[in-house]
Design a protein around this motif. Structure first.
Motif, PDB file in Angstrom:
ATOM      1  N   LEU A 281     -51.605  10.202 -47.138  1.00  0.00           N
ATOM      2  CA  LEU A 281     -52.357  11.049 -46.129  1.00  0.00           C
ATOM      3  C   LEU A 281     -53.664  10.639 -46.129  1.00  0.00           C
ATOM      4  O   LEU A 281     -54.436  11.087 -47.171  1.00  0.00           O
ATOM      5  N   LEU A 282     -54.077  10.426 -44.962  1.00  0.00           N
ATOM      6  CA  LEU A 282     -55.719  10.442 -44.942  1.00  0.00           C
ATOM      7  C   LEU A 282     -56.232  11.386 -43.969  1.00  0.00           C
ATOM      8  O   LEU A 282     -55.478  11.528 -42.876  1.00  0.00           O
ATOM      9  N   LEU A 283     -57.157  12.156 -44.497  1.00  0.00           N
ATOM     10  CA  LEU A 283     -57.795  13.221 -43.880  1.00  0.00           C
ATOM     11  C   LEU A 283     -59.242  12.953 -43.266  1.00  0.00           C
ATOM     12  O   LEU A 283     -59.885  12.614 -44.158  1.00  0.00           O
ATOM     13  N   TYR A 284     -59.412  13.178 -42.021  1.00  0.00           N
ATOM     14  CA  TYR A 284     -60.655  12.541 -41.420  1.00  0.00           C
ATOM     15  C   TYR A 284     -61.651  13.673 -40.860  1.00  0.00           C
ATOM     16  O   TYR A 284     -60.961  14.750 -40.188  1.00  0.00           O
ATOM     17  N   ARG A 285     -62.846  13.973 -41.781  1.00  0.00           N
ATOM     18  CA  ARG A 285     -63.744  15.019 -41.263  1.00  0.00           C
ATOM     19  C   ARG A 285     -64.113  14.683 -39.678  1.00  0.00           C
ATOM     20  O   ARG A 285     -64.382  13.540 -39.581  1.00  0.00           O
ATOM     21  N   SER A 286     -64.642  15.770 -39.240  1.00  0.00           N
ATOM     22  CA  SER A 286     -65.262  15.457 -37.858  1.00  0.00           C
ATOM     23  C   SER A 286     -66.574  14.694 -38.103  1.00  0.00           C
ATOM     24  O   SER A 286     -67.257  14.766 -39.091  1.00  0.00           O
ATOM     25  N   PRO A 287     -66.950  13.709 -37.316  1.00  0.00           N
ATOM     26  CA  PRO A 287     -68.065  12.830 -37.508  1.00  0.00           C
ATOM     27  C   PRO A 287     -69.294  13.506 -37.474  1.00  0.00           C
ATOM     28  O   PRO A 287     -70.366  13.323 -38.067  1.00  0.00           O
TER      29      PRO A 287
ATOM     30  N   ASN B  36     -51.516  20.001 -42.629  1.00  0.00           N
ATOM     31  CA  ASN B  36     -52.216  20.908 -41.779  1.00  0.00           C
ATOM     32  C   ASN B  36     -53.302  21.928 -42.604  1.00  0.00           C
ATOM     33  O   ASN B  36     -54.281  22.041 -42.357  1.00  0.00           O
ATOM     34  N   ARG B  37     -52.642  22.327 -43.497  1.00  0.00           N
ATOM     35  CA  ARG B  37     -53.341  23.173 -44.586  1.00  0.00           C
ATOM     36  C   ARG B  37     -54.519  22.747 -45.198  1.00  0.00           C
ATOM     37  O   ARG B  37     -55.722  23.205 -45.198  1.00  0.00           O
ATOM     38  N   LEU B  38     -54.289  21.411 -45.569  1.00  0.00           N
ATOM     39  CA  LEU B  38     -55.372  20.824 -46.233  1.00  0.00           C
ATOM     40  C   LEU B  38     -56.633  20.247 -45.298  1.00  0.00           C
ATOM     41  O   LEU B  38     -57.712  20.434 -45.486  1.00  0.00           O
ATOM     42  N   ALA B  39     -56.194  19.981 -43.921  1.00  0.00           N
ATOM     43  CA  ALA B  39     -57.197  19.655 -42.794  1.00  0.00           C
ATOM     44  C   ALA B  39     -57.952  20.687 -42.618  1.00  0.00           C
ATOM     45  O   ALA B  39     -59.266  20.612 -42.344  1.00  0.00           O
ATOM     46  N   LYS B  40     -57.494  22.118 -42.567  1.00  0.00           N
ATOM     47  CA  LYS B  40     -58.120  23.217 -42.264  1.00  0.00           C
ATOM     48  C   LYS B  40     -59.163  23.405 -43.447  1.00  0.00           C
ATOM     49  O   LYS B  40     -60.375  23.656 -43.092  1.00  0.00           O
ATOM     50  N   LEU B  41     -58.517  23.227 -44.721  1.00  0.00           N
ATOM     51  CA  LEU B  41     -59.659  23.517 -45.756  1.00  0.00           C
ATOM     52  C   LEU B  41     -60.673  22.722 -45.866  1.00  0.00           C
ATOM     53  O   LEU B  41     -61.815  22.927 -46.390  1.00  0.00           O
TER      54      LEU B  41
ATOM     55  N   GLU C  47     -61.850  20.930 -43.422  1.00  0.00           N
ATOM     56  CA  GLU C  47     -62.689  21.074 -42.097  1.00  0.00           C
ATOM     57  C   GLU C  47     -62.420  19.708 -41.435  1.00  0.00           C
ATOM     58  O   GLU C  47     -63.404  18.855 -41.141  1.00  0.00           O
ATOM     59  N   CYS C  48     -61.150  19.098 -41.420  1.00  0.00           N
ATOM     60  CA  CYS C  48     -61.167  17.844 -40.937  1.00  0.00           C
ATOM     61  C   CYS C  48     -60.185  18.136 -39.631  1.00  0.00           C
ATOM     62  O   CYS C  48     -59.554  18.993 -39.036  1.00  0.00           O
ATOM     63  N   LYS C  49     -60.736  17.047 -38.663  1.00  0.00           N
ATOM     64  CA  LYS C  49     -59.871  17.126 -37.219  1.00  0.00           C
ATOM     65  C   LYS C  49     -58.636  16.616 -37.129  1.00  0.00           C
ATOM     66  O   LYS C  49     -57.859  16.774 -36.222  1.00  0.00           O
ATOM     67  N   GLN C  50     -58.626  15.385 -37.898  1.00  0.00           N
ATOM     68  CA  GLN C  50     -57.082  14.637 -37.862  1.00  0.00           C
ATOM     69  C   GLN C  50     -56.842  14.147 -39.208  1.00  0.00           C
ATOM     70  O   GLN C  50     -57.669  14.112 -40.116  1.00  0.00           O
TER      71      GLN C  50
ATOM     72  N   LEU D 170     -48.494  12.745 -37.867  1.00  0.00           N
ATOM     73  CA  LEU D 170     -49.672  12.648 -37.341  1.00  0.00           C
ATOM     74  C   LEU D 170     -50.221  14.173 -36.994  1.00  0.00           C
ATOM     75  O   LEU D 170     -49.511  14.903 -36.487  1.00  0.00           O
ATOM     76  N   CYS D 171     -51.402  14.575 -37.679  1.00  0.00           N
ATOM     77  CA  CYS D 171     -51.770  16.152 -37.413  1.00  0.00           C
ATOM     78  C   CYS D 171     -53.012  16.153 -36.843  1.00  0.00           C
ATOM     79  O   CYS D 171     -54.136  15.679 -37.504  1.00  0.00           O
ATOM     80  N   LEU D 172     -53.104  16.794 -35.592  1.00  0.00           N
ATOM     81  CA  LEU D 172     -53.993  16.943 -34.928  1.00  0.00           C
ATOM     82  C   LEU D 172     -54.720  18.364 -34.834  1.00  0.00           C
ATOM     83  O   LEU D 172     -53.730  19.275 -34.590  1.00  0.00           O
ATOM     84  N   MET D 173     -55.999  18.668 -35.205  1.00  0.00           N
ATOM     85  CA  MET D 173     -56.183  20.155 -35.354  1.00  0.00           C
ATOM     86  C   MET D 173     -56.837  20.560 -33.704  1.00  0.00           C
ATOM     87  O   MET D 173     -57.625  19.601 -33.221  1.00  0.00           O
ATOM     88  N   GLN D 174     -56.664  21.724 -33.398  1.00  0.00           N
ATOM     89  CA  GLN D 174     -56.983  22.286 -32.496  1.00  0.00           C
ATOM     90  C   GLN D 174     -58.786  22.265 -32.440  1.00  0.00           C
ATOM     91  O   GLN D 174     -59.312  22.371 -33.402  1.00  0.00           O
ATOM     92  N   PRO D 175     -59.628  21.873 -31.229  1.00  0.00           N
ATOM     93  CA  PRO D 175     -60.871  21.914 -31.256  1.00  0.00           C
ATOM     94  C   PRO D 175     -61.489  23.159 -31.410  1.00  0.00           C
ATOM     95  O   PRO D 175     -60.910  24.061 -31.113  1.00  0.00           O
TER      96      PRO D 175
END
Ligand code: ATP
Length: 440
Positions: free
Chosen positions: A163-169, A231-236, A238-241, A435-440
């Motif tokens: 699982l790769l989590l990408y922070r916002s650029p 999803n939870r990790l992406a939120k924690l 601050e990742c976008k995808q 694919l986990c896409l966070m709401q903008p």
């Protein structure tokens, strides 16, 4: 129009941003998902020969596998659009994509070669031209090797998931509590997730260092475990995808060719077998060097201090031990050196020491009474002209078996001890799984 299965491979998209091949693939994956494309498998994160000199970091390439594609032109336009956007943003990059619908047999052979050899881009180009492969970008020429080889990995037989989590650029700073968060998750989910923390050294392995769009990478053999935390990790963090890749990482698939010492070439990933020759040396920095011979050829093996346990094992080897060494071949001034990633001790030579006999009367160790005069006891004066030195077998601290590096030295492809013998769980390639896409 006929519906068909289409494979798309990417490589050579490194930039000032860091590891970007998977990031670019993530943007394309998102676009394809929104465009209604169907996936034949999870996206693939493919690592190739870790010893080639021109890699930027982990020699990674990505491939996406689509089915029921009825508009290849639309697919081509999407990929072209992203490649151009990236090439514009980062002049140093040479993003390359290959779109392929042909037979996979020859690309499969290419994949296996690219895991352990140095492959010529012109050979790959010929192969793609012959089979109708479309090459996009890649003006400097080398990216097609990784892009095509990652397609040839389909359908992966030996794999794990990451699982790769990408922070916002726009977020440049690392989340200061990221290591704590990973540690907490690891404590709850281990062994369902693996190789995220090296508990011996206290290092968090799941967090890349450097200017990387990847905030963290969590590994597992079960993709749905990763889906459930994405999803939870992406939120924690601050990742976008977040994307779950099927990957050849942690499978040791680069070390599957046994070579004779005489056939080794620079940058090979190879397995060699031989007998330890001469003395095992420990260098100043703690690195261990030994030589092995087989069929009148000799190779030098280097076991770096950073490999932890492995360097300590190497230092226990003795002349005459039979070993198998897996690792990367590097050209050095004195010839080729195999940088060991694992050592399999096949047999250990028994070790002996030579001692003076003990006194049969008082038990004290005797001493020589002079040349040809036997031994004499200093304590009780007992003398025996006929007795000789004793040859005694001593236990070796090393047993035959497989020895691996410490986790903090693992390369992407290294098989971690904790998953030896375990199998990955297959899952349907539904985008909601990977694919986990966070709401903008
Ligand atoms: P990035 O994540 O940005 O792709 P990287 O560490 O994967 O970084 P690249 O910048 O992709 O490194 O450079 C590796 C280059 O080597 C690519 O052009 C790839 O096509 C090529 N390559 C990979 N494996 C081989 C191989 N076995 N033989 C020859 N070329 C290879």
């Amino acid at each position: 129009m006929e519906e068909t299965r289409v494979h798309v491979g990417f490589d050579d998209t490194d930039s000032p941003f860091g590891l970007c091949t998977t990031y670019l693939a993530t943007l394309i994956l998102t676009e394809l998902h929104r465009g209604g494309f169907h996936f034949a498998d999870f996206p693939y994160l493919i690592r190739l020969n870790p010893n080639i000199p021109f890699k930027t970091r982990g020699n990674g390439a990505v491939s996406i596998h689509l089915e029921n594609v009825n508009d290849i032109e639309a697919l081509k336009d999407t990929i072209q659009h992203y490649l151009e956007k990236y090439a514009l943003n980062h002049p140093k990059t040479d993003p390359t994509a290959v779109i392929y619908t042909g037979p996979l047999e020859q690309l499969k052979v290419l994949y296996h070669r690219a895991l352990s050899d140095l492959v010529s881009p012109s050979l790959v180009k010929k192969l793609l031209d012959k089979n109708g492969g479309i090459i996009l970008g890649g003006n400097k020429g080398r990216g097609i090797v990784g892009a095509a080889a990652s397609i040839g990995a389909y359908k992966l037989e030996k794999y794990t998931y990451e699982l790769l989590l990408y922070r916002s650029p726009d977020i440049k700073k690392r989340n200061p509590s990221i290591e704590e968060i990973i540690l907490e998750i690891d404590k709850i989910l281990r062994p369902l997730i693996f190789s995220n923390v090296d508990y011996r050294s206290g290092r968090i392995l799941a967090v890349p260092h450097g200017p990387d769009p990847v905030a963290a990478g969590i590994r597992s053999l079960n993709p749905l475990v990763l889906t459930s935390i994405s999803n939870r990790l992406a939120k924690l963090l601050e990742c976008k995808q977040a994307v779950i890749y099927k990957t050849n990482q942690a499978t040791n698939c680069h070390l599957n060719v046994v070579k004779s010492i005489a056939d080794l070439r620079p940058y090979d990933a190879a397995i060699v077998r031989g007998v330890v020759a001469g003395k095992v040396q420990k260098l100043k920095g703690g690195h261990v060097i030994f030589k092995i011979t087989h069929n009148n050829s000799q190779a030098t093996c280097a076991v770096f201090r950073e490999t932890g346990i492995l360097s300590r094992v190497a230092y226990c080897l003795r002349e005459g031990d039979e070993v198998e060494v897996g690792g990367g071949v590097q050209p050095r001034t004195k010839g080729l050196t195999i940088n060991a990633e694992y050592i399999r001790v096949l047999s250990v030579k028994s070790a002996t020491i030579i001692e003076n006999p003990t006194c049969p009367k008082c038990g004290k160790r005797m001493e020589s009474a002079g040349r040809g005069k036997g031994y004499r006891c200093k304590r009780c004066n007992y003398t025996d002209i006929h007795t000789t030195k004793i040859v005694k077998e001593v236990p070796r601290p090393l047993e035959p078996g497989l020895y691996l590096q410490s986790p903090s030295a693992y390369r992407h492809l290294s098989l971690p001890k904790e998953i030896i013998g375990s199998k990955p769980i297959p899952a349907k390639p539904f985008p909601e799984f990977f694919l986990c896409l966070m709401q903008p």
